[in-house]
Scaffold this motif. Sequence first.
Motif, PDB file in Angstrom:
ATOM      1  N   ALA A  52      67.729  26.512  48.994  1.00 14.15           N
ATOM      2  CA  ALA A  52      67.584  25.809  47.716  1.00 14.15           C
ATOM      3  C   ALA A  52      67.026  26.724  46.631  1.00 14.15           C
ATOM      4  O   ALA A  52      67.360  26.578  45.464  1.00 14.15           O
ATOM      5  CB  ALA A  52      66.671  24.596  47.894  1.00 14.15           C
ATOM      6  N   HIS A  53      66.187  27.676  47.013  1.00 13.79           N
ATOM      7  CA  HIS A  53      65.435  28.394  45.977  1.00 13.79           C
ATOM      8  C   HIS A  53      65.791  29.855  45.814  1.00 13.79           C
ATOM      9  O   HIS A  53      65.427  30.464  44.815  1.00 13.79           O
ATOM     10  CB  HIS A  53      63.939  28.242  46.229  1.00 13.79           C
ATOM     11  N   LEU A  54      66.459  30.441  46.796  1.00 14.51           N
ATOM     12  CA  LEU A  54      66.818  31.845  46.601  1.00 14.51           C
ATOM     13  C   LEU A  54      68.072  31.896  45.735  1.00 14.51           C
ATOM     14  O   LEU A  54      69.071  31.249  46.019  1.00 14.51           O
ATOM     15  CB  LEU A  54      67.040  32.543  47.946  1.00 14.51           C
ATOM     16  N   VAL A  55      67.963  32.694  44.681  1.00 15.90           N
ATOM     17  CA  VAL A  55      69.018  32.777  43.687  1.00 15.90           C
ATOM     18  C   VAL A  55      70.188  33.610  44.185  1.00 15.90           C
ATOM     19  O   VAL A  55      69.996  34.620  44.848  1.00 15.90           O
ATOM     20  CB  VAL A  55      68.411  33.447  42.431  1.00 15.90           C
ATOM     21  N   ARG A  56      71.386  33.156  43.898  1.00 16.58           N
ATOM     22  CA  ARG A  56      72.565  33.999  44.103  1.00 16.58           C
ATOM     23  C   ARG A  56      72.872  34.665  42.769  1.00 16.58           C
ATOM     24  O   ARG A  56      73.083  33.979  41.782  1.00 16.58           O
ATOM     25  CB  ARG A  56      73.759  33.141  44.517  1.00 16.58           C
TER      26      ARG A  56
ATOM     27  N   LEU B  84      58.542  41.337  43.466  1.00 16.42           N
ATOM     28  CA  LEU B  84      59.798  40.656  43.184  1.00 16.42           C
ATOM     29  C   LEU B  84      59.526  39.468  42.286  1.00 16.42           C
ATOM     30  O   LEU B  84      58.752  38.590  42.625  1.00 16.42           O
ATOM     31  CB  LEU B  84      60.413  40.182  44.499  1.00 16.42           C
ATOM     32  N   THR B  85      60.129  39.475  41.137  1.00 12.73           N
ATOM     33  CA  THR B  85      59.929  38.333  40.246  1.00 12.73           C
ATOM     34  C   THR B  85      61.127  37.411  40.372  1.00 12.73           C
ATOM     35  O   THR B  85      62.239  37.855  40.582  1.00 12.73           O
ATOM     36  CB  THR B  85      59.813  38.801  38.783  1.00 12.73           C
ATOM     37  N   ALA B  86      60.886  36.143  40.242  1.00 13.58           N
ATOM     38  CA  ALA B  86      61.978  35.178  40.320  1.00 13.58           C
ATOM     39  C   ALA B  86      62.709  35.196  38.990  1.00 13.58           C
ATOM     40  O   ALA B  86      62.316  34.569  38.034  1.00 13.58           O
ATOM     41  CB  ALA B  86      61.428  33.797  40.611  1.00 13.58           C
ATOM     42  N   ASP B  87      63.743  35.985  38.946  1.00  8.56           N
ATOM     43  CA  ASP B  87      64.477  36.163  37.703  1.00  8.56           C
ATOM     44  C   ASP B  87      65.653  35.200  37.695  1.00  8.56           C
ATOM     45  O   ASP B  87      66.590  35.348  38.453  1.00  8.56           O
ATOM     46  CB  ASP B  87      64.966  37.614  37.645  1.00  8.56           C
ATOM     47  N   THR B  88      65.589  34.239  36.833  1.00  9.82           N
ATOM     48  CA  THR B  88      66.601  33.192  36.899  1.00  9.82           C
ATOM     49  C   THR B  88      67.579  33.254  35.738  1.00  9.82           C
ATOM     50  O   THR B  88      68.554  32.535  35.702  1.00  9.82           O
ATOM     51  CB  THR B  88      65.947  31.806  36.880  1.00  9.82           C
ATOM     52  N   ALA B  89      67.315  34.130  34.774  1.00  7.37           N
ATOM     53  CA  ALA B  89      68.113  34.133  33.549  1.00  7.37           C
ATOM     54  C   ALA B  89      69.597  34.341  33.824  1.00  7.37           C
ATOM     55  O   ALA B  89      70.444  33.666  33.265  1.00  7.37           O
ATOM     56  CB  ALA B  89      67.600  35.214  32.605  1.00  7.37           C
ATOM     57  N   GLU B  90      69.904  35.279  34.710  1.00  7.14           N
ATOM     58  CA  GLU B  90      71.309  35.575  34.921  1.00  7.14           C
ATOM     59  C   GLU B  90      71.824  34.918  36.202  1.00  7.14           C
ATOM     60  O   GLU B  90      72.923  35.165  36.645  1.00  7.14           O
ATOM     61  CB  GLU B  90      71.498  37.086  35.020  1.00  7.14           C
ATOM     62  N   ALA B  91      70.972  34.080  36.785  1.00  8.68           N
ATOM     63  CA  ALA B  91      71.349  33.492  38.055  1.00  8.68           C
ATOM     64  C   ALA B  91      72.451  32.473  37.869  1.00  8.68           C
ATOM     65  O   ALA B  91      72.544  31.801  36.862  1.00  8.68           O
ATOM     66  CB  ALA B  91      70.145  32.831  38.677  1.00  8.68           C
ATOM     67  N   ARG B  92      73.298  32.416  38.881  1.00  5.88           N
ATOM     68  CA  ARG B  92      74.315  31.399  38.855  1.00  5.88           C
ATOM     69  C   ARG B  92      73.743  30.212  39.635  1.00  5.88           C
ATOM     70  O   ARG B  92      73.786  30.141  40.838  1.00  5.88           O
ATOM     71  CB  ARG B  92      75.576  31.936  39.538  1.00  5.88           C
ATOM     72  N   GLY B  93      73.095  29.345  38.949  1.00  4.76           N
ATOM     73  CA  GLY B  93      72.417  28.267  39.650  1.00  4.76           C
ATOM     74  C   GLY B  93      72.546  26.974  38.897  1.00  4.76           C
ATOM     75  O   GLY B  93      73.400  26.841  38.028  1.00  4.76           O
ATOM     76  N   PRO B  94      71.719  26.009  39.225  1.00  8.53           N
ATOM     77  CA  PRO B  94      71.765  24.724  38.546  1.00  8.53           C
ATOM     78  C   PRO B  94      71.374  24.840  37.072  1.00  8.53           C
ATOM     79  O   PRO B  94      70.937  25.887  36.622  1.00  8.53           O
ATOM     80  CB  PRO B  94      70.746  23.885  39.314  1.00  8.53           C
ATOM     81  N   ALA B  95      71.558  23.765  36.336  1.00  9.87           N
ATOM     82  CA  ALA B  95      71.278  23.764  34.901  1.00  9.87           C
ATOM     83  C   ALA B  95      69.828  24.139  34.637  1.00  9.87           C
ATOM     84  O   ALA B  95      68.972  24.025  35.497  1.00  9.87           O
ATOM     85  CB  ALA B  95      71.573  22.386  34.318  1.00  9.87           C
ATOM     86  N   SER B  96      69.570  24.604  33.418  1.00  8.21           N
ATOM     87  CA  SER B  96      68.287  25.232  33.144  1.00  8.21           C
ATOM     88  C   SER B  96      67.098  24.275  33.263  1.00  8.21           C
ATOM     89  O   SER B  96      66.018  24.678  33.666  1.00  8.21           O
ATOM     90  CB  SER B  96      68.306  25.857  31.751  1.00  8.21           C
ATOM     91  N   ASP B  97      67.276  23.004  32.931  1.00 11.19           N
ATOM     92  CA  ASP B  97      66.135  22.091  33.058  1.00 11.19           C
ATOM     93  C   ASP B  97      65.761  21.924  34.527  1.00 11.19           C
ATOM     94  O   ASP B  97      64.603  21.831  34.891  1.00 11.19           O
ATOM     95  CB  ASP B  97      66.420  20.734  32.405  1.00 11.19           C
ATOM     96  N   GLN B  98      66.793  21.929  35.364  1.00 11.93           N
ATOM     97  CA  GLN B  98      66.540  21.855  36.801  1.00 11.93           C
ATOM     98  C   GLN B  98      65.789  23.105  37.254  1.00 11.93           C
ATOM     99  O   GLN B  98      64.876  23.037  38.064  1.00 11.93           O
ATOM    100  CB  GLN B  98      67.872  21.722  37.551  1.00 11.93           C
ATOM    101  N   LEU B  99      66.164  24.241  36.670  1.00 10.44           N
ATOM    102  CA  LEU B  99      65.510  25.494  37.015  1.00 10.44           C
ATOM    103  C   LEU B  99      64.033  25.438  36.688  1.00 10.44           C
ATOM    104  O   LEU B  99      63.195  25.932  37.432  1.00 10.44           O
ATOM    105  CB  LEU B  99      66.150  26.659  36.253  1.00 10.44           C
ATOM    106  N   ALA B 100      63.710  24.838  35.558  1.00  8.56           N
ATOM    107  CA  ALA B 100      62.320  24.774  35.142  1.00  8.56           C
ATOM    108  C   ALA B 100      61.508  23.987  36.165  1.00  8.56           C
ATOM    109  O   ALA B 100      60.399  24.371  36.531  1.00  8.56           O
ATOM    110  CB  ALA B 100      62.218  24.127  33.760  1.00  8.56           C
TER     111      ALA B 100
END
Lengths: 253, 171
Positions: A52-56, B84-100
Motif C-alpha cells: 500500500a505504501h511503497l511507491v512505484r 530515504l525520503t518518501a518522495d511522492t511528487a513523481e510517484a505513480r500513485g493515488p490522487a494527491s489528497d489520498q497521498l496526503a
Amino acid sequence: MRCNDCRDALDLYVDNELAPGEMADVREHLAQCAECQSAHREIVATSRAMRAHLVRYAAPDVLRARIRNAIAEEATRDERPALRRWPWMQLVAAGVVIAAASSALTFAAIRYESPSAQLTSTVVASHIHSLVPGHLTDVQSTNTHNVKPWFNGRVDLSPLVPNLDSLGFPLLGGRVDYIGTHQAAVVVYGRRQHVINVYSWTAGDRQTREPVTSSDKGFHVVHWTSDGIESWVVSDLNAQELDQFVRLLRTVR
Amino acid sequence: MADRDVERFERTILPHLDDAYTLARYLVRDEHDAQDVVQDAVLRAFRHFHGYAGGDARAWLLAIVRNCCLTWQRSRPDRNTIPLTADTAEARGPASDQLAIDSSERAVVTRALAELPPEFREVVVLREVEDLSYKEISDVIGVPIGTVMSRLARARKRLAALLGAGEREAS
C-alpha cells in the motif's frame, strides 16, 4: 500439519507459492490453530503495508530521452562505416517518424527554407549534446518563477518561460549554451519521452521573421525572430506537436 | 547493430523501464544516481542483448539493474547512509489528497524498509513493489529459491517488528 511446518510455509502461503495440495493443508491447519493464525495475520499485514505504501516510480521523461539517445549512439558503433551517419540519426527519430506516419505528409508538404543550414546543424548538434547525462539543465526546476530569474545576469536577454505544464509540455529547466558566437538562453521542456530545447539569443536586427520549419538528421527545428530575439526550437518530437508547441510558446504568457 | 535489433530491444526491454527505475530508486536511494545507474544498466543490456535468449525480459533487465546498483554502492560506500525520503511528487500513485492522508504511514513504511540490510531490502522490493514470483526473484538476484524464501520471511519479520515499534511510538 504441525505448527512448525505451518510456520515455515506461511510466507509461501501468503505469496501463493505453494502447490494446491499444500495450500489446502495450511488453510486447514490455520482454521484450527490460533497461534499460527496470528503469525499469518502479521505476515499479511506487513505485506499489505508494503504494497500500500511503497511507491512505484515512473522513469522520468529525461531519463527515457537520454536512454533512447544513448542507444542510438551505441548502435552506430557497430555499423559499417559506409552506413554510419544516416542510419543512426534515423534511429533517433525512427520511433517518432513511424509513430507520426500521419503527420509525415503534412511534414513533407512544408516548404523547406534553410537560410542557414549550418546554423541548423549547429543547433541540432547542441541539442544532441544536451542529452548527455548532466548536460541538459544548469537550473533544474519545473517552476517558471525559478527558471526565468535564473537567466538574469547570465545572458543579455530575458527568455520566454511560459508555464505549459497543463498543456502537456512540462518545464524541465534551463541552461546557458553557445551556438557559434551566440550566447543562448536555453529553456528546456519535455513532452512524454521527448526533450524540447528552446534557444534564444539577441537578434542582429529588429526585423520580424515568421517561423520556418526544417529538419536535420531526423530532428525537427523551428526558428523565428521577433522582438529582437532570435529563437530556435529543436526536438525529435513529431512536426505537428512541435508546431503546436511553438504556437503555444509564442502566445502563452 | 542492425535497425531491427534496436527495434526489438526497444520493444522487449524498454517497456520495463519504470520497473528498472523503481528498483534502482530503492537500492541506490537517490533520484539522480538512480537515473545514472538505470541508463548505464540499459546500455549494458543493449550491448548484451544478443545474449538474451528470450524468456522473462523484465527479470533479465532487473538482474542487470540490480548488478549495476551493487557496483554503484561498492564504488561509494560512504553514500550508503543517505536517508530515504518518501518522495511522492513523481510517484505513480493515488490522487494527491489520498497521498496526503497516507503520507505519514508511507514515511514509516519507507523508513522501515530503509533500515533493512540491502539483501533483505531487495527481496522485499522485488516481491512487494515489483510483484515478482520467488522464481523470478531467484533469477534476478542469482540465489536459489530456498534462499529467496528465507530472506523474504526474515525481512518480513524485521519489518513487522519495525512497524510495530513505530506504531507504539506514535500512540
